[in-house]
Design an enzyme around this catalytic site. Structure first.
Site, mmCIF file in Angstrom:
data_model
loop_
_atom_site.group_PDB
_atom_site.id
_atom_site.type_symbol
_atom_site.label_atom_id
_atom_site.label_comp_id
_atom_site.label_asym_id
_atom_site.label_seq_id
_atom_site.Cartn_x
_atom_site.Cartn_y
_atom_site.Cartn_z
ATOM 1 N N ASN A 166 0.797 -1.235 0.000
ATOM 2 C CA ASN A 166 0.000 0.000 0.000
ATOM 3 C C ASN A 166 0.830 1.286 0.000
ATOM 4 O O ASN A 166 0.405 2.303 -0.541
ATOM 5 C CB ASN A 166 -1.015 -0.005 1.143
ATOM 6 C CG ASN A 166 -0.379 -0.139 2.488
ATOM 7 O OD1 ASN A 166 0.739 -0.619 2.611
ATOM 8 N ND2 ASN A 166 -1.077 0.281 3.512
ATOM 9 N N GLY A 242 2.200 -5.688 7.462
ATOM 10 C CA GLY A 242 1.260 -6.391 6.593
ATOM 11 C C GLY A 242 0.019 -6.762 7.379
ATOM 12 O O GLY A 242 -0.292 -6.139 8.397
ATOM 13 N N SER A 243 -0.654 -7.794 6.915
ATOM 14 C CA SER A 243 -1.947 -8.123 7.520
ATOM 15 C C SER A 243 -1.761 -8.877 8.847
ATOM 16 O O SER A 243 -0.721 -9.498 9.084
ATOM 17 C CB SER A 243 -2.751 -8.975 6.549
ATOM 18 O OG SER A 243 -2.072 -10.186 6.336
ATOM 19 N N THR A 244 -2.785 -8.843 9.659
ATOM 20 C CA THR A 244 -2.735 -9.506 10.969
ATOM 21 C C THR A 244 -2.558 -11.023 10.837
ATOM 22 O O THR A 244 -1.716 -11.599 11.546
ATOM 23 C CB THR A 244 -3.974 -9.115 11.794
ATOM 24 O OG1 THR A 244 -3.883 -7.704 12.034
ATOM 25 C CG2 THR A 244 -4.041 -9.850 13.117
ATOM 26 N N GLY A 247 1.010 -11.669 10.093
ATOM 27 C CA GLY A 247 1.794 -11.297 11.274
ATOM 28 C C GLY A 247 1.800 -12.406 12.316
ATOM 29 O O GLY A 247 2.838 -12.712 12.921
ATOM 30 N N GLU A 264 3.804 -4.532 12.425
ATOM 31 C CA GLU A 264 2.875 -3.428 12.143
ATOM 32 C C GLU A 264 1.753 -4.029 11.319
ATOM 33 O O GLU A 264 1.951 -4.331 10.142
ATOM 34 C CB GLU A 264 3.572 -2.335 11.316
ATOM 35 C CG GLU A 264 4.773 -1.709 11.967
ATOM 36 C CD GLU A 264 4.401 -0.610 12.932
ATOM 37 O OE1 GLU A 264 3.194 -0.380 13.163
ATOM 38 O OE2 GLU A 264 5.317 0.030 13.467
ATOM 39 N N CYS A 298 -3.334 1.314 6.529
ATOM 40 C CA CYS A 298 -3.554 0.501 7.725
ATOM 41 C C CYS A 298 -4.292 1.302 8.789
ATOM 42 O O CYS A 298 -5.068 0.755 9.554
ATOM 43 C CB CYS A 298 -2.221 0.019 8.257
ATOM 44 S SG CYS A 298 -1.030 1.333 8.401
ATOM 45 N N GLU A 476 7.394 2.393 14.973
ATOM 46 C CA GLU A 476 8.289 2.836 13.906
ATOM 47 C C GLU A 476 8.247 4.345 13.802
ATOM 48 O O GLU A 476 7.410 5.004 14.429
ATOM 49 C CB GLU A 476 7.846 2.220 12.568
ATOM 50 C CG GLU A 476 7.988 0.719 12.573
ATOM 51 C CD GLU A 476 7.910 0.100 11.194
ATOM 52 O OE1 GLU A 476 6.837 0.158 10.576
ATOM 53 O OE2 GLU A 476 8.934 -0.455 10.743
HETATM 54 P P1 NAD Z 1 0.163 -9.303 3.514
HETATM 55 O O1 NAD Z 1 0.233 -9.710 4.931
HETATM 56 O O2 NAD Z 1 -0.590 -10.166 2.571
HETATM 57 O O3 NAD Z 1 1.637 -9.195 2.895
HETATM 58 C C1 NAD Z 1 2.621 -8.368 3.461
HETATM 59 C C2 NAD Z 1 3.984 -8.909 3.069
HETATM 60 O O4 NAD Z 1 4.175 -10.182 3.682
HETATM 61 C C3 NAD Z 1 4.175 -9.138 1.571
HETATM 62 O O5 NAD Z 1 5.496 -8.780 1.207
HETATM 63 C C4 NAD Z 1 3.948 -10.621 1.431
HETATM 64 O O6 NAD Z 1 4.568 -11.174 0.292
HETATM 65 C C5 NAD Z 1 4.563 -11.140 2.715
HETATM 66 N N1 NAD Z 1 4.076 -12.451 3.147
HETATM 67 C C6 NAD Z 1 2.887 -13.022 2.864
HETATM 68 N N2 NAD Z 1 2.817 -14.241 3.450
HETATM 69 C C7 NAD Z 1 3.976 -14.429 4.115
HETATM 70 C C8 NAD Z 1 4.479 -15.491 4.936
HETATM 71 N N3 NAD Z 1 3.789 -16.590 5.165
HETATM 72 N N4 NAD Z 1 5.699 -15.339 5.489
HETATM 73 C C9 NAD Z 1 6.411 -14.210 5.285
HETATM 74 N N5 NAD Z 1 5.985 -13.193 4.515
HETATM 75 C C10 NAD Z 1 4.781 -13.284 3.940
HETATM 76 O O7 NAD Z 1 -0.372 -7.802 3.492
HETATM 77 P P2 NAD Z 1 -0.685 -6.888 2.228
HETATM 78 O O8 NAD Z 1 -1.969 -7.346 1.648
HETATM 79 O O9 NAD Z 1 0.514 -6.785 1.346
HETATM 80 O O10 NAD Z 1 -0.857 -5.448 2.923
HETATM 81 C C11 NAD Z 1 -2.024 -5.022 3.495
HETATM 82 C C12 NAD Z 1 -1.994 -5.189 4.992
HETATM 83 O O11 NAD Z 1 -0.886 -4.481 5.531
HETATM 84 C C13 NAD Z 1 -3.209 -4.606 5.673
HETATM 85 O O12 NAD Z 1 -3.691 -5.485 6.659
HETATM 86 C C14 NAD Z 1 -2.688 -3.324 6.311
HETATM 87 O O13 NAD Z 1 -3.442 -2.874 7.391
HETATM 88 C C15 NAD Z 1 -1.305 -3.710 6.663
HETATM 89 N N6 NAD Z 1 -0.454 -2.518 6.841
HETATM 90 C C16 NAD Z 1 -0.095 -2.145 8.120
HETATM 91 C C17 NAD Z 1 0.669 -1.011 8.327
HETATM 92 C C18 NAD Z 1 1.070 -0.580 9.717
HETATM 93 O O14 NAD Z 1 1.974 0.241 9.847
HETATM 94 N N7 NAD Z 1 0.463 -1.093 10.762
HETATM 95 C C19 NAD Z 1 1.078 -0.247 7.234
HETATM 96 C C20 NAD Z 1 0.703 -0.638 5.961
HETATM 97 C C21 NAD Z 1 -0.063 -1.791 5.777
#
Ligand code: NAD
Length: 505
Positions: A166, A242-244, A247, A264, A298, A476
């Site tokens: 994003n 990334g997503s919860t 995470g 995050e 996010c 961060e």
């Molecule tokens: P995602 O969790 O699908 O992917 C994030 C990253 O993780 C990508 O690079 C992906 O390839 C990698 N990934 C996926 N599966 C993995 C695994 N099993 N092991 C290791 N890495 C893996 O998230 P997304 O769809 O790319 O992003 C959107 C999400 O990110 C939303 O939930 C958003 O709220 C969150 N986000 C949070 C913040 C914050 O600062 N809190 C900021 C931006 C986005």
């Protein structure tokens, strides 16, 4: 296949048909020869191919980072010299600002205005950490007579940094800047949908004088490359955004080697408009709070609570302004909302909107995909406002990650705090009121890492950014982030006149 290699001295043209990964200061193709296509989501068309890392490539990147950390010069540089390199990164970025903005818009579909803000903040991030690291230091601790103790701060080691799509450049900057300022080495895995600007940022790092192996970029699948990095014994820390659900998976896997982690994660942030709010500011700020970056933030304020006394007036203005928002060509200065990142994400958004309709909510405006002229093959969704929702609905509880806001009425302060906290997330929140006492009272009771009071903006370099509850942990963007890339070593010495013999034998 033959590996093609090319040491990076200069970034050169940013707009290319193909981008290699970066390992040990060189542009490197995948060991398997694999590539993947990356898109301009505003048009749904391929813009370039990317070298696709596999486990072997990830291993090379980790070893390059390990070598640079264990035997390289970066962490041994005087801190002022590291700071100069960070400032140089910022200078190069500033001198090529328009190109960086263009690449970010092309690969993400976001509006040029949003990209400008984000590239600018990425630059300021490097400047911020260049300053912060110079003043960062350990402490001399209180000790009994004869003993001297200080805290020596040391970089934690090799850091895997996994980022979402994003804010492609900004997330890379949030990760790389504090890590290398602290003296760590980095292997960064950008999101597969948006790898271009992270690769370019890595190249800029080398042009600015970051030694080989200190920053490496391995674009590839999260399930393969991300997973490999998270489990790797030679990786000391994982910083993930990334997503919860991802995470949680990372936390579980990282526990096997007791890696340091920061997470995050997602959010469902409340935006509370009290009856005494400045109406114009609250409408404008709430609009920005959800629709900036096409709602793909996010900390998007995606759950709006409006006091019943002003509900009708507020909603009339809010919907009117929502309908005035411009979508379409992301490069037009007047465009407010760019495209959605992918067809898959578009379908997720529409699924949630349809679920709200099935659950009995009202679509006050928007509610369907759109096809702006000249961008009919891209992924677009109307800015959408949903009313008449109840707390149990999916659309109220789950993160949608698109231009969709749900609106609820409330009666009093106590009740709205309870409802605002009724979510598993705890990232952002916003309060609109002229009553400073109320603002402080509510701010202190909201379970979220960030509270905006009469502010549409959530973060600047220097402000802690991160979540409560299932929005993750670690902060961060702030000075303390440096500590998340460092270990505190206690160095204890004895300076008494007589040798000690504690056993007395
Ligand atoms: P995602 O969790 O699908 O992917 C994030 C990253 O993780 C990508 O690079 C992906 O390839 C990698 N990934 C996926 N599966 C993995 C695994 N099993 N092991 C290791 N890495 C893996 O998230 P997304 O769809 O790319 O992003 C959107 C999400 O990110 C939303 O939930 C958003 O709220 C969150 N986000 C949070 C913040 C914050 O600062 N809190 C900021 C931006 C986005």
């Amino acid at each position: 296949m033959e590996m093609t290699k090319e040491a990076i001295k200069q970034v050169g043209d940013m707009k290319r048909e193909h981008y290699a990964m970066i390992i040990n200061g060189e542009r490197v193709e995948s060991s398997s020869g694999s590539t993947f296509e990356t898109f301009n989501p505003a048009k749904g068309e391929v813009i370039a191919t990317i070298a696709k890392a596999n486990e072997e490539d990830a291993e090379k990147a980790v070893q390059a980072a390990r070598q640079a950390f264990d035997h390289g010069k970066w962490r041994k540089y005087p801190v002022g010299k590291r700071a100069r390199v960070l400032n140089k990164i910022a200078q190069i970025m500033r001198s090529r600002f328009d190109e960086l903005v263009e690449m970010e818009v092309l690969n993400s579909g976001k509006s040029v205005g949003a990209a400008q803000v984000q590239i600018n903040q990425s630059i300021e991030d490097f400047e911020f950490y260049a300053g912060a690291i110079v003043g960062h230091r350990g402490e001399v601790n209180n000790m009994p007579y004869g003993f001297f103790n200080y805290t020596h701060k040391e970089p934690v080691g090799v850091c895997a940094q996994i980022i979402p799509w994003n804010y492609p450049m900004m997330m890379a900057a949030w990760k790389i800047a504090p890590a290398i300022a602290a003296g760590c080495s980095v292997v960064i895995k950008p999101a597969s949908l948006t790898p271009i600007t992270a690769i370019i940022l890595n190249e800029i790092c080398h042009e600015a004088g970051v030694p080989e192996g200190v920053v490496n970029t391995v674009p590839g699948s999260g399930a393969v490359v991300g997973d490999y990095l998270v489990k790797h014994e030679d990786v000391n820390k994982v910083a993930f955004t990334g997503s919860t659900p991802t995470g949680k998976d990372i936390m579980e896997k990282a526990s096997q080697t007791l890696k340091r982690i920061t997470l995050e994660l997602g959010g469902k942030s409340p935006n509370i408009v009290f009856e005494d709010a400045d109406m114009e500011a609250a409408v404008a700020g709430s609009l920005f709070g959800i629709f900036f970056n096409t709602g793909q933030s996010c900390e998007a304020r995606s759950r709006m609570f409006v006091h019943e006394d002003i509900y009708d007036e507020f909603m009339e203005k809010f919907i009117e302004k929502t309908q005035k928002l411009q979508t379409g060509n992301p490069f037009n200065k007047g465009t407010h909302l760019g495209s959605i990142i992918s067809q898959e994400q578009l379908e997720v958004i529409d699924f949630y909107v349809q679920s709200a309709i099935e659950d009995g909510a009202t679509i006050a405006t928007g509610g369907k995909p759109m096809y702006p002229e000249g961008f009919e093959d891209g992924y677009w969704y109307e800015p959408t406002v949903i009313t008449d929702v109840t707390p149990d609905m999916k659309v109220v509880q789950e993160e949608i990650f698109g231009p969709v806001v749900v609106v609820e009425k409330f009666k009093d302060e106590k009740e709205v705090i309870k409802r605002a906290n009724d979510t598993k997330y705890g990232l952002g929140s916003a309060i609109w009121t002229k009553d400073q006492g109320r603002a402080t009272r509510v701010a202190h009771q909201i379970q979220a890492g960030i509270v905006m009071v009469n502010s549409p903006f959530s973060a600047f370099p220097g402000t802690p950014f991160g979540g409560y509850k299932q929005s993750g942990f670690g902060r961060e963007l702030t000075v303390e982030t440096l500590d998340l890339y460092m270990e505190d070593k206690s160095v204890l010495s004895y300076y008494g006149p007589k040798p000690l013999n504690p056993f007395g034998v």
